[in-house]
Scaffold this motif. Structure first.
Motif, PDB file in Angstrom:
ATOM      1  N   GLU A 284       0.859  -1.183   0.000  1.00 44.26           N
ATOM      2  CA  GLU A 284       0.000   0.000   0.000  1.00 44.26           C
ATOM      3  C   GLU A 284       0.896   1.233   0.000  1.00 44.26           C
ATOM      4  OE1 GLU A 284      -2.772  -0.088   3.195  1.00 44.26           O
ATOM      5  OE2 GLU A 284      -3.826  -1.875   2.464  1.00 44.26           O
ATOM      6  N   VAL A 285       0.759   2.053  -1.028  1.00 46.93           N
ATOM      7  CA  VAL A 285       1.623   3.221  -1.207  1.00 46.93           C
ATOM      8  C   VAL A 285       0.779   4.490  -1.133  1.00 46.93           C
ATOM      9  CG1 VAL A 285       3.325   4.356  -2.688  1.00 46.93           C
ATOM     10  CG2 VAL A 285       3.130   1.857  -2.694  1.00 46.93           C
ATOM     11  N   VAL A 286       1.209   5.438  -0.305  1.00 44.23           N
ATOM     12  CA  VAL A 286       0.558   6.741  -0.190  1.00 44.23           C
ATOM     13  C   VAL A 286       1.607   7.807  -0.491  1.00 44.23           C
ATOM     14  CG1 VAL A 286      -0.683   8.350   1.286  1.00 44.23           C
ATOM     15  CG2 VAL A 286      -1.076   5.884   1.525  1.00 44.23           C
ATOM     16  N   GLU A 327       7.817  15.779  -1.196  1.00 42.80           N
ATOM     17  CA  GLU A 327       7.031  14.551  -1.202  1.00 42.80           C
ATOM     18  C   GLU A 327       7.338  13.684   0.023  1.00 42.80           C
ATOM     19  OE1 GLU A 327       6.877  12.460  -5.128  1.00 42.80           O
ATOM     20  OE2 GLU A 327       8.374  13.971  -5.640  1.00 42.80           O
ATOM     21  N   GLN A 328       6.289  13.029   0.476  1.00 43.17           N
ATOM     22  CA  GLN A 328       6.420  11.983   1.480  1.00 43.17           C
ATOM     23  C   GLN A 328       5.736  10.734   0.922  1.00 43.17           C
ATOM     24  OE1 GLN A 328       4.719  13.483   5.114  1.00 43.17           O
ATOM     25  NE2 GLN A 328       6.650  14.357   5.804  1.00 43.17           N
ATOM     26  N   ILE A 329       6.535   9.679   0.719  1.00 42.25           N
ATOM     27  CA  ILE A 329       6.020   8.449   0.121  1.00 42.25           C
ATOM     28  C   ILE A 329       6.143   7.340   1.149  1.00 42.25           C
ATOM     29  CG2 ILE A 329       6.182   6.870  -1.826  1.00 42.25           C
ATOM     30  CD1 ILE A 329       7.766   9.154  -3.252  1.00 42.25           C
ATOM     31  N   ASN A 330       5.009   6.877   1.632  1.00 40.78           N
ATOM     32  CA  ASN A 330       4.989   5.839   2.663  1.00 40.78           C
ATOM     33  C   ASN A 330       4.442   4.543   2.063  1.00 40.78           C
ATOM     34  OD1 ASN A 330       5.854   7.722   4.649  1.00 40.78           O
ATOM     35  ND2 ASN A 330       3.741   8.425   4.889  1.00 40.78           N
ATOM     36  N   ASN A 345       9.754   4.096   3.903  1.00 35.86           N
ATOM     37  CA  ASN A 345       9.417   5.514   3.820  1.00 35.86           C
ATOM     38  C   ASN A 345      10.457   6.250   2.983  1.00 35.86           C
ATOM     39  OD1 ASN A 345       7.232   5.045   5.461  1.00 35.86           O
ATOM     40  ND2 ASN A 345       8.278   5.707   7.343  1.00 35.86           N
ATOM     41  N   SER A 346       9.967   7.167   2.146  1.00 38.78           N
ATOM     42  CA  SER A 346      10.856   7.976   1.307  1.00 38.78           C
ATOM     43  C   SER A 346      10.474   9.440   1.425  1.00 38.78           C
ATOM     44  CB  SER A 346      10.749   7.554  -0.161  1.00 38.78           C
ATOM     45  OG  SER A 346      11.158   6.234  -0.347  1.00 38.78           O
ATOM     46  N   ASN A 347      11.492  10.272   1.521  1.00 40.55           N
ATOM     47  CA  ASN A 347      11.325  11.718   1.435  1.00 40.55           C
ATOM     48  C   ASN A 347      12.008  12.183   0.158  1.00 40.55           C
ATOM     49  OD1 ASN A 347       9.971  12.267   3.996  1.00 40.55           O
ATOM     50  ND2 ASN A 347      11.903  11.608   4.933  1.00 40.55           N
ATOM     51  N   PRO A 554      14.598   8.593 -21.736  1.00 42.84           N
ATOM     52  CA  PRO A 554      14.778   7.449 -20.831  1.00 42.84           C
ATOM     53  C   PRO A 554      15.044   7.832 -19.382  1.00 42.84           C
ATOM     54  CG  PRO A 554      16.755   7.800 -22.124  1.00 42.84           C
ATOM     55  CD  PRO A 554      15.742   8.774 -22.650  1.00 42.84           C
ATOM     56  N   PHE A 555      14.854   9.106 -19.027  1.00 42.69           N
ATOM     57  CA  PHE A 555      15.062   9.539 -17.638  1.00 42.69           C
ATOM     58  C   PHE A 555      14.170   8.747 -16.681  1.00 42.69           C
ATOM     59  CE2 PHE A 555      13.451  12.505 -14.293  1.00 42.69           C
ATOM     60  CZ  PHE A 555      14.600  12.520 -13.527  1.00 42.69           C
ATOM     61  N   ARG A 556      14.760   8.287 -15.583  1.00 42.04           N
ATOM     62  CA  ARG A 556      14.025   7.549 -14.559  1.00 42.04           C
ATOM     63  C   ARG A 556      13.691   8.461 -13.380  1.00 42.04           C
ATOM     64  NH1 ARG A 556      16.695   1.436 -14.043  1.00 42.04           N
ATOM     65  NH2 ARG A 556      16.062   0.753 -16.136  1.00 42.04           N
ATOM     66  N   TRP A 557      12.426   8.477 -13.029  1.00 38.07           N
ATOM     67  CA  TRP A 557      11.937   9.266 -11.895  1.00 38.07           C
ATOM     68  C   TRP A 557      11.606   8.270 -10.791  1.00 38.07           C
ATOM     69  CZ3 TRP A 557      10.722  14.674 -11.654  1.00 38.07           C
ATOM     70  CH2 TRP A 557      10.062  15.064 -10.494  1.00 38.07           C
ATOM     71  N   TYR A 558      12.465   8.201  -9.775  1.00 35.13           N
ATOM     72  CA  TYR A 558      12.336   7.202  -8.717  1.00 35.13           C
ATOM     73  C   TYR A 558      11.451   7.737  -7.589  1.00 35.13           C
ATOM     74  CZ  TYR A 558      15.898   3.964 -10.442  1.00 35.13           C
ATOM     75  OH  TYR A 558      16.604   3.039 -11.177  1.00 35.13           O
ATOM     76  N   SER A 559      10.512   6.904  -7.150  1.00 31.63           N
ATOM     77  CA  SER A 559       9.794   7.155  -5.905  1.00 31.63           C
ATOM     78  C   SER A 559      10.557   6.531  -4.734  1.00 31.63           C
ATOM     79  CB  SER A 559       8.375   6.579  -5.973  1.00 31.63           C
ATOM     80  OG  SER A 559       7.638   7.198  -6.997  1.00 31.63           O
ATOM     81  N   ASN A 560      11.068   5.337  -4.932  1.00 36.04           N
ATOM     82  CA  ASN A 560      12.000   4.693  -4.006  1.00 36.04           C
ATOM     83  C   ASN A 560      12.837   3.712  -4.826  1.00 36.04           C
ATOM     84  OD1 ASN A 560      10.517   2.130  -4.095  1.00 36.04           O
ATOM     85  ND2 ASN A 560       8.989   3.193  -2.825  1.00 36.04           N
TER      86      ASN A 560
END
Length: 792
Positions: A284-286, A327-330, A345-347, A554-560
């Motif tokens: 579950e990602v928020v 961003e806060q990605i939990n 968790n990612s900031n 091809p740029f990668r946009w990482y959330s985590n």
């Protein structure tokens, strides 16, 4: 022999008397400005007398005339009356210049009432001059009230077709995204004569895009001097955003100067939630995000009439966007019995700085008095952006304890440069027997992306060469087209053919992709007027949909470290074949059945791997799609103070997938209903209100199944100081129901998404128009909008 000659003479005379002909042409003033709403009278033998008026582009047409002697009278306030005498033996073009009286009369406003919605063979026309929605609004607000057009988050689209290109007076606007919306907000709806919806563009227009065109036709007025407007607004969503802008026009005889400047600053708080159902786990990602934008933009240009029928113009436009997000990605990972297994968790902090510059010159020359014209456009556009996204990851065990060594920091960076060069030439050749247009266009596109990925170690970012890439892309296209139209009694015909030859060259790490292809794009339109109240029409067109440049990057946009989005440098264009059948009754009720087939369709696919838990979103070509749609629209005036336009679209989608990770076939029935209501609360039309509502039923879009969504907007407006000052208050998405919810099944793994983009807003705006209300400038013609539109 004498009897035979007499017999031939009688037959010829009879045939000539039975034949029916047309007289059409265009009216201009002494400076070749078009003249709308000019009364024209034609009289002939047998006391035959007919009247007509020129339309907003100065065109007029008399149909069904028998051969013989006629006298045509052209008359208008403040102009000298002009007459022409002719003996009619065939279809005839008569273009007339009217010259101003030396003693000008006082201004008198004469309006010929037209239906709110009218139709031509290749477009639907919303006559803004007859709409209550045009009172005290801007162009963007007015577009939201046009049947078949949607304006969501200041983005313009057509129902069932997505975003569209916008033209002003048949000239493509060289702006997109926020810059386009800011520009449209600077145009007063009071200056708009009509809005044309072109769902299947003729061969004259670029074959790029399956989404159609919107042409805004401005009122044609005269006069020297200054004219301008200033506007300001405050939008309150989760946080506030402000916008301020204005435009200024100056005309002196043959020279027109114009400029506009807009500034927007504020932030939005989108919320994205997803559930990924792996065989043994559920993720579950928020993602809570607050993004900030500061966007100044402006334009400067001129038009100059250097001779009778000859005009030259040039313009420059530029804009800057400063963007950053917090961003806060939990991510919560659940195991058996939905018990928490771990958490990630990612900031993140993203910074994007982009800017564009564009320049355009054009030349238009009238070739003869019959209205033949030549137009040349040359355009240049450059776009640069610099993206940096810093993010960290921290992992926790099921009891909430930090997992030792799990903390890591990363940097994903990209620099992109896009340069466009286009040259376009067009000939419009109206002949009495046939109207012909032909021309060509060549474009050169250069796109370079420098992509890098770093991991922080001991306070220093170390480059990961496996995830770094330099991508160079070149795209050159040459196009020729021919279009012809003809009216025969109750029938209207238009046929066109466009050919485009494209050369692609893409270079990435260890990959080199070269493609050459030539494609033909035919168009056909046929219309039949069964009666004064009933019109049938059918049209066909083939289109190409080249991908946006960002989808090739091809740029990668990482959330985590497990989740990222990237482009596909080898993505190919898709193709569409479109056909529709339309019936119009009393210019009030319109019914359309349409069908389209998509080949090589592309979409973003979220690839998920059960073994590694990796989630990578990437656009790929894999869809063969079929779209069936039945559309109904109605225009009503239940009361003098109430104007209503409503539409109902029912459609059926079929998506066949060539991607083994997805379902082979996905089908779905969907529907869309919209109703806009305009109210006038006093006789002077200075207190106004509007209520708009739309509802979208669940449907299928590519590999995604989307849920229902709906929206309710309410607005209130007052006009002051002879309607020059406008004060408005509007509430959008009042019920907070404009949420995008969809699901997909990839590799047997179900994915469910629930996104909301901060659309509930309270908007307060003030605008003031000043100067000579009779000035109207020409918009610069541009020829590279389709290429520039792919920048978004």
């Amino acid at each position: 022999m004498l009897r035979f000659s007499f017999f031939l003479f009688v037959c010829f005379s009879a045939l000539h008397s039975w034949a029916q002909f047309s007289i059409f042409g265009k009216l201009t003033d002494q400076n070749f400005n078009t003249l709308p709403a000019i009364t024209i009278k034609i009289s002939g033998s047998g006391s035959q007398l007919n009247y007509t008026q020129t339309d907003s582009l100065g065109n007029y047409h008399f149909k069904g005339l028998k051969g013989g002697q006629y006298l045509i009278t052209y008359s208008a306030l403040n102009f000298k009356t002009t007459t022409r005498s002719l003996y009619l033996t065939s279809d005839t073009i008569i273009n007339i210049q009217l010259f101003a009286n030396e003693q000008m009369l006082a201004d008198v406003d004469i309006k010929a009432k037209q239906p709110l919605i009218t139709h031509k063979i290749d477009r639907t026309i919303f006559n803004a001059e007859n709409s209550l929605a045009a009172i005290g609004t801007d162009a963007l607000e007015l577009l939201a009230k046009v049947p078949g057009v949607r304006v969501l988050n200041d983005k313009v689209s057509l129902v069932g077709k997505g975003s569209v290109s916008v033209m002003i007076d048949d000239k493509l606007v060289q702006l997109a995204g926020d810059d386009l919306s800011n520009y449209l907000k600077s145009i007063s709806a009071g200056n708009i004569a009509k809005i044309e919806i072109i769902t299947n563009p003729p061969a004259k227009y670029d074959a790029q895009g399956n989404n159609g065109l919107i042409n805004i036709v401005l009122k044609k007025t005269l006069g020297n001097g200054f004219k301008g407007s200033v506007n300001a607004g405050l939008n309150q969503a989760t946080y506030a955003a402000a916008v301020i802008g204005g435009n200024l026009n100056y005309r002196k005889d043959k020279l027109t100067l114009y400029t506009n400047l807009n500034f927007r600053k504020g932030s939005l708080v989108p919320l994205e939630q997803s559930n990924i159902y792996y065989p043994a786990q559920q993720w579950e990602v928020v993602n809570k995000d607050r993004n900030f934008r500061t966007v100044p933009s402006g334009q400067l240009g001129f038009d100059y009439q250097f001779s009778k029928g000859g005009t030259v113009g040039a313009s420059y436009a530029g804009g800057l966007t400063n963007f950053h997000s917090e961003e806060q990605i939990n991510t919560s990972v659940f195991g058996a019995a939905h018990l928490i297994d771990s958490a990630l968790n990612s900031n993140a902090n993203a910074k994007i700085r982009s800017h564009y510059h564009s320049a355009s010159i054009y030349l238009q020359q009238l070739l003869d008095t019959a209205g033949k014209t030549f137009t040349l456009n040359a355009d240049w556009f450059r776009y640069n952006d610099d993206k940096n996204r810093f993010f960290d990851n921290t992992s926790y065990s099921s009891n909430g304890q930090l997992i030792p060594g799990s903390f890591a920091e990363y940097l994903s960076a990209s620099k992109q440069q896009i340069a466009l060069y286009t040259l376009k030439a067009d000939f419009d050749l109206p002949y009495p027997f046939l109207k012909i247009s032909l021309g060509g266009k060549t474009s050169f596109i250069q796109n370079e992306s420098d992509v890098n990925f770093f991991k922080r170690n001991a306070g220093t970012y170390i480059q990961d060469e496996k995830q770094s890439n330099l991508f160079r892309y070149r795209e050159n296209t040459q196009a020729l087209y021919l279009n012809a139209s003809k009216n025969i009694k109750r029938w209207d015909f238009q046929f066109g053919l466009r050919g485009e030859y494209t050369q692609l060259d893409g270079v990435s790490v260890n990959e080199h992709n070269q493609i050459r292809y030539f494609q033909m794009f035919p168009t056909a339109f046929i219309s039949y007027r069964a009666s004064e109240q009933s019109v049938w029409s059918v049209n066909y067109g083939r289109r190409i949909n080249r991908p946006a440049y960002r989808k090739l990057n091809p740029f990668r946009w990482y959330s985590n470290q497990y989740v990222y989005t990237e482009g596909n440098p080898f993505l190919k264009p898709s193709y569409n074949n479109n056909i529709s059948l339309m019936h119009i009754y009393k210019q009030l009720f319109t019914t359309t059945f349409s069908f389209s087939k998509t080949t090589d369709g592309y979409n973003d696919v979220n690839f998920v791997e059960a073994l590694s838990n990796t989630q990578s979103s990437k656009p790929v070509n894999f869809i063969t799609g079929y779209h069936y749609q039945l559309s109904n629209s109605v225009v009503l005036n239940p009361l003098k103070i109430w104007e209503n336009t409503s539409q109902l679209d029912v459609f059926y989608n079929v998506a066949n997938s060539a991607l083994p990770q997805t379902l082979k076939r996905l089908t779905g029935l969907g529907a869309y209903f919209a109703s806009t209501n305009q109210f006038v609360f006093n006789q002077s039309k200075t207190v106004l209100g509007d209520i708009s509502f739309w509802y979208a039923w669940p449907t299928v879009d590519g590999v995604n199944k989307s849920s229902s969504q709906y929206n309710l907007d309410i607005g209130f407006k007052t006009l002051w100081l002879n309607k020059k000052l406008q004060i408005a208050l509007a509430a959008t998405d009042i019920l907070k129901t404009d949420r995008y919810r969809f699901s997909s099944l990839i590799n047997g793994i179900n994915q469910v998404y629930h996104n909301y983009y901060d659309s509930r807003q309270l908007r307060f705006s003030v605008s003031y128009n000043f100067g000579n209300e009779k000035i109207k400038r020409q918009e610069i013609k541009q020829g590279n909008e389709e290429e520039r539109k792919r920048n978004n």
